[in-house]
Design a protein around this motif. Structure first.
Motif, short mmCIF file in Angstrom:
data_model
loop_
_atom_site.label_atom_id
_atom_site.label_comp_id
_atom_site.label_asym_id
_atom_site.label_seq_id
_atom_site.Cartn_x
_atom_site.Cartn_y
_atom_site.Cartn_z
N LYS A 31 23.32 12.19 63.19
CA LYS A 31 23.85 13.15 62.23
C LYS A 31 25.14 13.72 62.79
CE LYS A 31 19.34 14.37 60.28
NZ LYS A 31 19.61 13.73 58.96
N LEU A 153 27.14 19.51 51.76
CA LEU A 153 26.18 20.59 51.97
C LEU A 153 25.80 21.25 50.65
CD1 LEU A 153 27.63 22.29 55.21
CD2 LEU A 153 25.70 20.71 55.04
N ARG A 156 23.37 19.10 48.79
CA ARG A 156 22.03 19.18 49.38
C ARG A 156 21.33 20.47 48.98
NH1 ARG A 156 22.63 16.39 55.40
NH2 ARG A 156 22.30 14.27 54.64
N GLU A 157 22.09 21.53 48.86
CA GLU A 157 21.48 22.79 48.42
C GLU A 157 21.04 22.68 46.97
OE1 GLU A 157 22.54 27.55 48.62
OE2 GLU A 157 23.36 26.12 50.07
N TYR A 234 22.73 19.28 59.19
CA TYR A 234 22.44 20.38 58.27
C TYR A 234 22.98 21.67 58.87
CZ TYR A 234 19.97 24.00 55.76
OH TYR A 234 19.67 25.13 55.04
N GLU A 236 23.27 25.76 58.16
CA GLU A 236 22.79 26.88 57.38
C GLU A 236 23.97 27.79 57.05
OE1 GLU A 236 20.16 28.97 55.19
OE2 GLU A 236 19.58 27.24 56.38
#
Length: 456
Positions: A31, A153, A156-157, A234, A236
């Motif tokens: 990743k 991102l 993905r959310e 990933y 946050e």
């Protein structure tokens, strides 16, 4: 004996587990972080590599300009053979001859009104500009990578939001199935719940495909040969958004000082000014100094004797002649330009035009940077307000969904009302995520112009 066999079997199980975990770790998908993506892109991007080659060419030009201070040294050797008669008084005589000569010389420029120094300075500015061009390309790629990273991102959310919507639709379908089976609700309720579940699953699949599409776009930006195994870390992203660290005026001041495209334009102005000074040196005389050494050898092919009929001398061999004929020379030459069809004057005028073009280019680059900074600040403000509005909408639609769900359970509303409320809530969640990531990118862009590196 039985204990020994049991111990061996247990050891084999342990090694199988260890080996399996090792293979799992080796096959785990890498990743990529944002920093890794940016570093890889600026190192392997073909446009960056192409501009680096242009920079190397300018480096070579600078070395050649500096080497002009050194003297030019050359050596030559020639061999000649001639046969036939040559005139001698009123008659002629046979003159078959072989000759050989060798020379070594050097010349150096003594004066040209600083042409060499000015050429070196001009080339140094060209090297600076080419280096800033490379940095500009790297910055552009870095911003593209950052934007695509945030887009991934965001997608993905949205997948998480879709999964939550599928779970709620699944619960509603399960409840409708039970109530339909016991006869408290009509079959149309179950059909609508099943259709709603199918729509949410389709939305989830679309969101998953969008993640794959954004990862593919990222791999394309990185110019990776294989995009199928590419994935990013990933990250946050907090819902509490930070505010800009500097005002627009402060950002503009920093951007004008640090942005490579502005520096490149300024270096090209300096290069154009230096080129004008180089062109003017053609009006001045040029003084050149030369030194040299050499020798020669002659051989009459028809006789070994040289001289007159009263005194004959034996012709010397090759090396003795070279020794006796060795000579040295030195000279200073002055070249004064008088008339060259006005070419020098026109070259100076062209250089001054290039100065004006370079100055306009600098203003254009500053204007572009100013517009980009102002747009980034506008987007920061607008996206922040959009985010706040989206958060309020999300809260109200969530409350509306809770009321609709309770009313449906109590039999006061229909399943259609619940589906509408759930769709509104999912759309509001997507709007919050979209506004959050839009704000984040515009903020990162503004901070980038303020000299803050790209990070998440």
């Amino acid at each position: 004996m039985a204990r020994l066999i049991l111990k061996i079997i247990n050891m084999k199980k342990v090694w199988i587990i260890v080996f399996g975990l090792t293979c799992l770790g080796l096959s785990a998908q890498k990743k990529w972080s944002l920093r890794e993506c940016v570093d890889y892109a600026v190192e392997h991007n073909l446009q960056v590599i192409q501009n680096q080659y242009s920079k190397q060419i300018q480096d070579s030009n600078l070395k050649m300009a500096k080497n002009q201070y050194l003297p030019s040294v050359s050596a030559s050797m020639s061999n000649n053979v001639s046969f036939g008669q040559t005139s001698f008084g009123t008659g002629s005589l046979r003159n078959d001859r072989f000759s050989n000569s060798a020379n070594l010389g050097a010349d150096i420029l003594l004066f040209n009104n600083g042409r060499l120094e000015k050429t070196v300075r001009k080339t140094q500015f060209d090297v600076e500009a080419s280096q800033y061009d490379v940095e500009t390309i790297k910055n552009d790629i870095s911003l593209q990578i950052a934007q695509q990273y945030l887009t991934t991102l965001l997608n993905r959310e949205i997948v998480k939001i879709s999964e939550s919507a599928v779970e709620n639709a699944q619960k509603q379908y399960d409840r409708a199935k039970i109530t339909t089976q016991v006869g408290t609700t009509a079959q149309t309720i179950l059909a609508e719940a099943e259709a709603a579940l199918a729509r949410e699953k389709q939305n989830r699949k679309t969101a998953e495909i969008n993640v794959g599409r954004s990862l593919f776009a990222m791999a394309q930006l990185l110019q990776l040969p294989d995009y199928k195994d590419f994935d990013i870390e990933y990250v946050e992203v907090p819902d509490q958004l930070e505010q800009p660290l500097k005002s627009v005026d402060e950002v503009l001041t920093t951007a004008f000082e640090n942005q490579p495209q502005v520096k490149a334009a300024q270096s090209r102005i300096n290069s154009a000014l230096a080129q004008t000074e180089v062109s003017k040196t053609a009006f001045w005389p040029t003084l050149t100094g030369s030194v040299g050494i050499g020798s020669f050898y002659n051989n009459l092919l028809t006789t070994d004797n040289i001289g007159s009929e009263f005194l004959y001398v034996k012709e010397k061999k090759f090396f003795p002649q070279y020794k006796d004929n060795f000579g040295q020379n030195a000279s200073v030459s002055l070249n004064v330009p008088i008339f060259n069809k006005g070419i020098t004057k026109l070259q100076v005028e062209q250089s001054k035009i290039n100065e004006s073009v370079a100055k306009i280019t600098l203003e254009q680059q500053k204007q572009t940077v100013r517009q980009n900074v102002q747009k980034a600040q506008f987007d920061v403000d607008a996206n922040y307000e959009t985010f706040l509005s989206a958060v309020e909408t999300e809260k109200s639609t969530k409350l509306a969904l809770e009321f609709a769900d309770k009313s449906y359970t109590a039999g006061r509303t229909t399943i259609y009302d619940v589906n509408v409320a759930r769709n509104n809530y999912a759309n509001a969640q997507g709007s919050v995520a979209q506004a959050k990531y839009n704000y984040l990118f515009s903020l990162k862009l503004l901070n980038f112009y303020a000299g803050i590196p790209l990070t998440l």
